[in-house]
Design an enzyme around this catalytic site. Structure first.
Site, PDB file in Angstrom:
ATOM      1  N   ARG A 138       0.820  -1.382   0.133  1.00 47.30           N
ATOM      2  CA  ARG A 138      -0.093   0.193  -0.029  1.00 47.30           C
ATOM      3  C   ARG A 138       0.853   1.395  -0.044  1.00 47.30           C
ATOM      4  NH1 ARG A 138      -2.469   1.468   4.579  1.00 47.30           N
ATOM      5  NH2 ARG A 138      -2.671  -0.341   5.263  1.00 47.30           N
ATOM      6  N   TYR A 182     -15.334  16.729 -15.436  1.00 43.20           N
ATOM      7  CA  TYR A 182     -15.846  15.359 -15.419  1.00 43.20           C
ATOM      8  C   TYR A 182     -16.918  15.346 -14.262  1.00 43.20           C
ATOM      9  CZ  TYR A 182     -16.261  10.657 -13.741  1.00 43.20           C
ATOM     10  OH  TYR A 182     -16.605   9.488 -13.517  1.00 43.20           O
ATOM     11  N   ASP A 219      -6.011  19.522 -14.188  1.00 45.52           N
ATOM     12  CA  ASP A 219      -6.398  18.070 -14.848  1.00 45.52           C
ATOM     13  C   ASP A 219      -6.236  17.889 -16.349  1.00 45.52           C
ATOM     14  OD1 ASP A 219      -7.745  15.649 -15.936  1.00 45.52           O
ATOM     15  OD2 ASP A 219      -9.171  15.529 -14.091  1.00 45.52           O
ATOM     16  N   LYS A 273      -7.170   6.591 -19.304  1.00 43.90           N
ATOM     17  CA  LYS A 273      -7.489   7.106 -20.578  1.00 43.90           C
ATOM     18  C   LYS A 273      -6.286   6.962 -21.254  1.00 43.90           C
ATOM     19  CE  LYS A 273     -11.081   7.967 -18.909  1.00 43.90           C
ATOM     20  NZ  LYS A 273     -11.548   8.937 -17.701  1.00 43.90           N
TER      21      LYS A 273
HETATM   22  O1  7XF Z   1     -11.159   7.691 -11.992  1.00 47.01           O
HETATM   23  P1  7XF Z   1     -10.769   7.715 -13.282  1.00 47.01           P
HETATM   24  O2  7XF Z   1      -9.634   7.206 -13.717  1.00 47.01           O
HETATM   25  O3  7XF Z   1     -12.258   7.246 -14.037  1.00 47.01           O
HETATM   26  O4  7XF Z   1     -10.832   9.156 -13.788  1.00 47.01           O
HETATM   27  C1  7XF Z   1     -11.595  10.622 -13.258  1.00 47.01           C
HETATM   28  C2  7XF Z   1     -11.583  11.644 -14.427  1.00 47.01           C
HETATM   29  C3  7XF Z   1     -10.598  12.453 -14.232  1.00 47.01           C
HETATM   30  N1  7XF Z   1     -10.653  13.637 -14.936  1.00 47.01           N
HETATM   31  C4  7XF Z   1     -11.026  13.428 -16.154  1.00 47.01           C
HETATM   32  C5  7XF Z   1     -10.865  14.895 -16.936  1.00 47.01           C
HETATM   33  C6  7XF Z   1     -12.090  12.493 -16.490  1.00 47.01           C
HETATM   34  O5  7XF Z   1     -12.665  12.410 -17.902  1.00 47.01           O
HETATM   35  C7  7XF Z   1     -12.157  11.306 -15.721  1.00 47.01           C
HETATM   36  C8  7XF Z   1     -12.802  10.282 -15.875  1.00 47.01           C
HETATM   37  N2  7XF Z   1     -14.017  10.362 -17.116  1.00 47.01           N
HETATM   38  C9  7XF Z   1     -14.388   9.337 -17.718  1.00 47.01           C
HETATM   39  C10 7XF Z   1     -15.397   9.925 -19.034  1.00 47.01           C
HETATM   40  O6  7XF Z   1     -15.464  10.977 -18.877  1.00 47.01           O
HETATM   41  O7  7XF Z   1     -15.784   9.232 -19.909  1.00 47.01           O
HETATM   42  C11 7XF Z   1     -15.361   8.569 -16.761  1.00 47.01           C
HETATM   43  C12 7XF Z   1     -16.210   7.842 -17.322  1.00 47.01           C
HETATM   44  S1  7XF Z   1     -17.952   7.682 -16.006  1.00 47.01           S
END
Ligand code: 7XF
Length: 400
Positions: free
Chosen positions: A63, A116, A188, A213
């Site tokens: 951890r 998001y 971000d 991503k």
């Molecule tokens: O915790 P994750 O790895 O899903 O990341 C969260 C996140 C953080 N910043 C941005 C700009 C994001 O787009 C996301 C996650 N977005 C996905 C989307 O917009 O499709 C989550 C699908 S519900």
């Protein structure tokens, strides 16, 4: 320069492949092995105690840290022009641990309005329960950002380009304003990736990513990372909130993201090239009412796009249809190869409806205020042949 690797002056793709790894240290293994171990044996009881006391270097427990995770951190920090990186279990883990480490009860945090959905919900609904005040500001309005500094914020947080509208925030301008007020700027950078945009070079203090991503790049994992100065990253790393909430990345995921990074530049370039052609194709259809993509000539913040992202637009297109939600839904349902799914940065092109999917956690009133309209679709262009994407799209357009 070390024989095995490369130094920090090498190009991004070279660093993503070689930096920080010497096969000789790992029995000649060409790729960094995956360390699937939850605990580590100490040489002696005293050795273990010394590591716990911070008087000796060494691994303790899964951890806390893991060699596979550490290489990922070294490479990502380098790509983001940062001193330090800290990988975590998801993008949201990277965001929440950063905020809970640097924000304390009584603090105010300034947050942009287009984020998001779960990031928005964290700032709007959850951290307020811990005594942190969130102030949402339209960060495209620099006067509003300036005025908001009267609240003496501890932190400023935004995405650029923002999910899902593709609107941009001026990193340099907002960072300048925030610095004068003593606030930490967190960007971000998930949509742009460090291949296109490096916020720390423009004055931001911390960069966060959903590694789920583009960094992973193959739609087969969750991960996150925060990069910045050691001064800001180490408190998140230590025996702080990440370890205490268990937001640690799995070594398996770290291994996969390291593999993804090796092709990050190639993939991002290909995503950008195809997305531009798909955006042009969508824009010339009379069925679409607007197509928002950074390198299209009618992108509303062209100058800023060129300043921050150069000539690459990334993979994401925001598009509206004549006929609103129904037309958008018909378009999605008429697609054949292109899948309806959330997420982005994968080899597969994905389309989704933010108002009812990724941004459904905003109330309808909040979405209306912040321009996340019902008629908006988000397309995350993948790595298929662009001709095949446009054939699928043209066919779907002809049916609506
Ligand atoms: O915790 P994750 O790895 O899903 O990341 C969260 C996140 C953080 N910043 C941005 C700009 C994001 O787009 C996301 C996650 N977005 C996905 C989307 O917009 O499709 C989550 C699908 S519900």
């Amino acid at each position: 320069m070390p024989k095995h690797g490369t130094n920090r002056k090498a190009g991004a793709a070279t660093r993503a492949i070689h930096l920080g790894y010497d096969p000789a240290e790992f029995r000649g293994a060409l790729t960094m092995p995956m360390f699937l171990t939850s605990t580590y044996a100490f040489e002696t009881a005293q050795h273990g105690a010394n590591i716990f006391a911070g008087e000796a270097q060494g691994y303790v427990y899964g951890r806390t840290k893991n060699p596979t995770q550490e290489l990922l951190e070294v490479r990502m920090a380098s790509l983001e022009s940062a001193e330090a990186g800290l990988a975590m279990a998801s993008g949201i883990a990277a965001i929440t641990t950063t905020v809970f480490t640097h924000g304390k009860s009584g603090d105010t945090i300034l947050v942009d309005q287009v984020l998001y959905g779960c990031t928005f919900a964290f700032f709007a609904r959850e951290i307020t329960e811990f005594g942190i005040t969130t102030v949402f500001v339209d960060m495209t309005d620099l006067k509003a950002v300036e005025d908001a500094m009267k609240a003496s914020p501890r932190m400023v947080f935004f995405e650029t380009p923002a999910n899902p509208t593709m609107r941009m925030v001026d990193i340099e301008a907002v960072s300048n304003i925030a610095r004068k007020a003593g606030a930490i700027v967190v960007v971000d950078n998930t949509f742009a990736t460090p291949i296109i945009q490096r916020p720390l070079e423009m004055g931001a203090d911390l960069v966060v990513h959903s590694a789920t991503k583009f960094l992973g790049g193959h739609g087969d994992l969750l991960g996150g990372i925060v990069c910045g100065s050691s001064e800001l990253v180490n408190p998140i790393r230590g025996r702080g909130i990440r370890v205490l909430t268990g937001a640690t990345i799995s070594p398996f995921n770290a291994f996969q993201i390291l593999r993804g990074l090796k092709t990050l530049k190639l993939r991002v370039n290909a995503h950008s090239q195809s997305a531009r052609l798909v955006a042009e194709n969508l824009a010339q259809s009379e069925k679409t009412t607007s197509v928002i993509y950074p390198t299209l000539p009618d992108y509303p913040q062209q100058e800023l796009a060129a300043k921050q992202m150069g000539d690459q637009g990334g993979a994401i297109i925001a598009v509206r249809f004549d006929g609103g939600v129904e037309a958008g839904h018909r378009f999605i349902n008429a697609l054949d190869m292109i899948k309806c799914a959330v997420s982005l940065g994968d080899a597969e092109t994905l389309v989704q409806h933010p108002a009812s999917m990724t941004h459904s956690i905003y109330t309808p009133e909040e979405r209306a205020m912040f321009g996340i309209d019902d008629d908006l679709l988000r397309i995350a262009v993948g790595l298929e042949e662009v001709e095949d994407l446009n054939t699928d799209i043209d066919n779907a357009l002809s049916q609506i």
